[in-house]
Design a protein around this motif. Sequence first.
Motif, PDB file in Angstrom:
ATOM      1  N   PRO A 180      12.287  19.090  -7.682  1.00  0.00           N
ATOM      2  CA  PRO A 180      12.286  17.687  -7.238  1.00  0.00           C
ATOM      3  C   PRO A 180      11.119  17.413  -6.296  1.00  0.00           C
ATOM      4  N   ILE A 181      10.718  16.164  -6.233  1.00  0.00           N
ATOM      5  CA  ILE A 181       9.671  15.747  -5.292  1.00  0.00           C
ATOM      6  C   ILE A 181      10.314  15.622  -3.921  1.00  0.00           C
ATOM      7  N   HIS A 182       9.725  16.265  -2.938  1.00  0.00           N
ATOM      8  CA  HIS A 182      10.251  16.194  -1.577  1.00  0.00           C
ATOM      9  C   HIS A 182       9.477  15.144  -0.791  1.00  0.00           C
ATOM     10  N   ALA A 183      10.191  14.427   0.035  1.00  0.00           N
ATOM     11  CA  ALA A 183       9.578  13.377   0.846  1.00  0.00           C
ATOM     12  C   ALA A 183       8.623  13.973   1.867  1.00  0.00           C
ATOM     13  N   GLY A 184       7.483  13.334   2.018  1.00  0.00           N
ATOM     14  CA  GLY A 184       6.530  13.721   3.046  1.00  0.00           C
ATOM     15  C   GLY A 184       6.926  13.085   4.374  1.00  0.00           C
ATOM     16  N   ASP A 185       6.167  13.385   5.419  1.00  0.00           N
ATOM     17  CA  ASP A 185       6.490  12.873   6.756  1.00  0.00           C
ATOM     18  C   ASP A 185       6.452  11.347   6.818  1.00  0.00           C
ATOM     19  N   LEU A 211       2.387  14.286  -9.260  1.00  0.00           N
ATOM     20  CA  LEU A 211       3.301  15.423  -9.242  1.00  0.00           C
ATOM     21  C   LEU A 211       4.101  15.529 -10.535  1.00  0.00           C
ATOM     22  N   ASN A 212       4.461  14.396 -11.122  1.00  0.00           N
ATOM     23  CA  ASN A 212       5.202  14.414 -12.381  1.00  0.00           C
ATOM     24  C   ASN A 212       4.322  14.906 -13.526  1.00  0.00           C
ATOM     25  N   THR A 213       3.024  14.625 -13.434  1.00  0.00           N
ATOM     26  CA  THR A 213       2.102  15.011 -14.506  1.00  0.00           C
ATOM     27  C   THR A 213       1.595  16.438 -14.332  1.00  0.00           C
ATOM     28  N   PHE A 214       1.198  16.785 -13.122  1.00  0.00           N
ATOM     29  CA  PHE A 214       0.563  18.086 -12.901  1.00  0.00           C
ATOM     30  C   PHE A 214       1.408  19.057 -12.084  1.00  0.00           C
ATOM     31  N   GLY A 215       2.537  18.588 -11.555  1.00  0.00           N
ATOM     32  CA  GLY A 215       3.404  19.449 -10.748  1.00  0.00           C
ATOM     33  C   GLY A 215       4.365  20.237 -11.620  1.00  0.00           C
ATOM     34  N   LYS A 216       5.427  20.693 -11.003  1.00  0.00           N
ATOM     35  CA  LYS A 216       6.464  21.449 -11.712  1.00  0.00           C
ATOM     36  C   LYS A 216       7.657  20.522 -11.907  1.00  0.00           C
ATOM     37  N   PRO A 217       7.876  20.035 -13.134  1.00  0.00           N
ATOM     38  CA  PRO A 217       8.944  19.057 -13.373  1.00  0.00           C
ATOM     39  C   PRO A 217      10.346  19.569 -13.045  1.00  0.00           C
ATOM     40  N   GLU A 218      10.517  20.879 -12.994  1.00  0.00           N
ATOM     41  CA  GLU A 218      11.837  21.426 -12.668  1.00  0.00           C
ATOM     42  C   GLU A 218      12.142  21.344 -11.179  1.00  0.00           C
ATOM     43  N   PRO A 267       0.815  -1.223   0.000  1.00  0.00           N
ATOM     44  CA  PRO A 267       0.000   0.000   0.000  1.00  0.00           C
ATOM     45  C   PRO A 267       0.848   1.273   0.000  1.00  0.00           C
ATOM     46  N   PHE A 268       2.033   1.211   0.636  1.00  0.00           N
ATOM     47  CA  PHE A 268       2.910   2.376   0.658  1.00  0.00           C
ATOM     48  C   PHE A 268       3.374   2.720  -0.761  1.00  0.00           C
ATOM     49  N   LYS A 269       3.821   1.688  -1.516  1.00  0.00           N
ATOM     50  CA  LYS A 269       4.270   1.920  -2.894  1.00  0.00           C
ATOM     51  C   LYS A 269       3.132   2.414  -3.774  1.00  0.00           C
ATOM     52  N   ALA A 270       1.948   1.883  -3.578  1.00  0.00           N
ATOM     53  CA  ALA A 270       0.795   2.312  -4.375  1.00  0.00           C
ATOM     54  C   ALA A 270       0.492   3.794  -4.124  1.00  0.00           C
ATOM     55  N   ALA A 271       0.457   4.193  -2.867  1.00  0.00           N
ATOM     56  CA  ALA A 271       0.162   5.591  -2.535  1.00  0.00           C
ATOM     57  C   ALA A 271       1.294   6.517  -2.987  1.00  0.00           C
ATOM     58  N   SER A 272       2.536   6.127  -2.726  1.00  0.00           N
ATOM     59  CA  SER A 272       3.680   6.959  -3.121  1.00  0.00           C
ATOM     60  C   SER A 272       3.787   7.052  -4.635  1.00  0.00           C
ATOM     61  N   GLY A 273       3.563   5.935  -5.306  1.00  0.00           N
ATOM     62  CA  GLY A 273       3.619   5.928  -6.766  1.00  0.00           C
ATOM     63  C   GLY A 273       2.548   6.817  -7.371  1.00  0.00           C
ATOM     64  N   ALA A 274       1.341   6.751  -6.827  1.00  0.00           N
ATOM     65  CA  ALA A 274       0.253   7.605  -7.313  1.00  0.00           C
ATOM     66  C   ALA A 274       0.593   9.077  -7.093  1.00  0.00           C
ATOM     67  N   ARG A 275       1.160   9.397  -5.941  1.00  0.00           N
ATOM     68  CA  ARG A 275       1.566  10.776  -5.642  1.00  0.00           C
ATOM     69  C   ARG A 275       2.650  11.234  -6.613  1.00  0.00           C
ATOM     70  N   ASP A 276       3.639  10.377  -6.853  1.00  0.00           N
ATOM     71  CA  ASP A 276       4.728  10.735  -7.761  1.00  0.00           C
ATOM     72  C   ASP A 276       4.231  10.937  -9.192  1.00  0.00           C
ATOM     73  N   VAL A 277       3.332  10.061  -9.645  1.00  0.00           N
ATOM     74  CA  VAL A 277       2.770  10.208 -10.991  1.00  0.00           C
ATOM     75  C   VAL A 277       1.980  11.510 -11.081  1.00  0.00           C
TER      76      VAL A 277
END
Length: 159
Positions: A101-106, A92-99, A80-90
């Motif tokens: 980096p993704i910062h780790a959450g708590d 952010l990569n799609t709708f975030g600012k690609p320039e 479940p951790f990989k599923a949630a993190s992967g969804a978040r990363d996808v």
Amino acid sequence: MVNQKTGRAGPVLKVLVIGAIIGFILTAGAGFGMKISDERPFCASCHIMNEAALTHKMSPHAKIACNECHAPHNLLKKLPFKAASGARDVYLNTFGKPEEPIHAGDTTKDVVNVNCQNCHSMTNSTVSSMNVKAFCTDCHRNVQHMRMKPISTRKVSDA
């Protein structure tokens, strides 16, 4: 299971064999997918993770997979951790600012901290100030993909 008159296996045996083969293929495929998605080349396939992948490649931890640090080792927690993190990363990569980096959450910071302490348990036993800061990376700043160094001084700034 075997028809006495024809010497052929019955439909129940066929279903069981086909089910076992499909189950084996699905299990092997899932295991392969988990292994591949833990590794740096997979993580680096997203533009937003480029810097993290490059700095990991130059780090003392280059020989270990990204998710050796960034995901729980217990499979029931990891899925479940990989599923949630992967969804978040996808996302952010799609709708975030690609320039940026993704910062780790708590949650990820907590997982990384546990993994640091597990891998370095022998070293930790001789450190008297283990609980002074919340996270290992609070003191070991450059372990975080050399994040605290100016980009111009990073070994990978030319890559």
